[in-house]
Write an enzyme that holds these catalytic residues in place. Structure first.
Site, PDB file in Angstrom:
ATOM      1  N   CYS A  86       0.835  -1.202   0.000  1.00 35.03           N
ATOM      2  CA  CYS A  86       0.000   0.000   0.000  1.00 35.03           C
ATOM      3  C   CYS A  86       0.877   1.264   0.000  1.00 35.03           C
ATOM      4  CB  CYS A  86      -0.970  -0.040   1.174  1.00 35.03           C
ATOM      5  SG  CYS A  86      -2.339   1.116   1.006  1.00 35.03           S
ATOM      6  N   HIS A 203      -3.436  -5.690   1.034  1.00 31.48           N
ATOM      7  CA  HIS A 203      -2.778  -5.898   2.329  1.00 31.48           C
ATOM      8  C   HIS A 203      -2.720  -7.370   2.720  1.00 31.48           C
ATOM      9  CE1 HIS A 203      -2.455  -1.695   3.752  1.00 31.48           C
ATOM     10  NE2 HIS A 203      -3.527  -1.490   3.005  1.00 31.48           N
ATOM     11  N   GLU A 205      -0.986  -8.654   5.035  1.00 28.55           N
ATOM     12  CA  GLU A 205      -0.855  -8.791   6.498  1.00 28.55           C
ATOM     13  C   GLU A 205      -2.215  -8.742   7.195  1.00 28.55           C
ATOM     14  OE1 GLU A 205      -0.481  -6.148   4.826  1.00 28.55           O
ATOM     15  OE2 GLU A 205      -1.044  -4.348   5.954  1.00 28.55           O
TER      16      GLU A 205
END
Lengths: 234, 84
Positions: A86, A203, A205
């Site tokens: 990002c 994302h 994560e």
């Protein structure tokens, strides 16, 4: 495998990345403050999402001049793995480790939703645990995610198979309706020509644990681990 | 008496061919108001107050600032003038 998570003023996904490495991958991890310039001893660096320097001027524009950036460049030049997520991707574009630039979403809206990503190249240190054509469910959350590159750059990216992820529909078709932000040719993630630097808007994560609704992001971190253990990547 | 310090007026604009959804939205709004507007391109405007130094040095400095930080050459062009 020792990971470093680079923290800029305004990073806000640093803890998420740290947690995935420490608690899910169970590998050593440390934060690296942007004023530090020592990245010795790390096997991989993560540039997390957020709003470095408030996104003022352009996303990633001011982060480019943080002391740590020269070290990140040297680390990448030496073949170290660098993952920009990002805002981290936006920074990699601004510092020139990846080609192209990021424009404001075509809808002019901040988009925060799960998207489908088609794996376009599984022969990278970030996707070796994936299958080509596989569809990953990964969330996005950004205002400036419309990837842009000029025609020459785009052709080079295609020729070298540097486009790693494309926004696609449930069936894995890369179609305009599946493009959440107006990115050129639905591009969601690219690597450099050497393949050791990945930038992606989604994302991973945020989807690396069962309780978060998807484990697809973990494939990217596990790929990095596999690459480090068998360092014969192209 | 102190004379006014030189000011650089910097314009950063999107390159031709780079989509500008904000400009498009503004154009639509202007057309809805009944104005005949063919195109709107939005950009950034910055005013830099500089130290009083030779004009050539200031010109070179501001150009460098634009290249290094104020614009992204992949998507943007810049121009500036220094006053007075």
């Amino acid at each position: 495998m020792r990971f470093g998570v680079v923290v800029f003023p305004g990073s806000n996904n640093d803890h998420d990345c740290y947690r995935v490495v420490e608690d899910v991958l169970e590998e050593p991890v440390e934060y690296i403050w942007h004023q530090d310039s020592d990245v010795e001893g790390f096997d991989a660096l993560i540039l997390p999402g957020g709003f470095s320097y408030g996104d003022y001027l352009r996303t990633g524009a001011i982060a480019r001049f943080s002391p740590v950036v020269e070290s990140v460049k040297r680390f990448a030049d030496g073949g170290g793995l660098v993952l920009g997520i990002c805002n981290g991707f936006q920074i990699l574009l601004e510092i020139g480790l990846l080609p192209g630039a990021m424009l404001r979403n075509q809808s002019l809206k901040f988009v925060c939703q799960y998207v489908n990503l088609r794996v376009e190249n599984n022969e990278t240190p970030f996707t070796n645990q994936c299958v080509n054509g596989e569809v990953l469910r990964v969330p996005i959350a950004h205002n400036e995610g419309a990837y842009f590159a000029d025609q020459t750059t785009l052709e080079a990216l295609r020729a070298n198979q540097q486009v790693v992820f494309s926004y696609c529909d449930d069936a894995g078709r890369v179609v305009e309706e599946a493009n959440p932000n107006g990115a050129l040719e639905n591009i969601a993630g690219i690597v450099n020509d050497r393949g050791n630097v990945l930038g992606m808007m989604p994302h991973p994560e945020r989807c690396s644990e069962e309780m978060l609704g998807s484990l697809d992001g973990l494939k990217i971190f596990r790929s990095m681990l596999a690459a480090a253990k068998a360092p014969a990547t192209p | 008496m102190l004379s006014a310090l030189p000011t650089a007026k910097v314009y950063v604009t999107l390159k031709k061919g780079v989509l500008d959804p904000q400009g498009l939205t503004v154009q639509n709004a202007l057309e809805a108001l009944g104005y005949d507007v063919q195109e709107v391109r939005m950009g950034k405007y910055l005013e830099l107050t500089l130290a009083d130094r030779p004009r050539e040095e200031l010109e070179a400095d501001v150009a460098e600032m634009c290249e290094k930080l104020l614009s992204n050459p992949v998507i943007e062009d810049f121009r500036f003038n220094i006053e007075p």
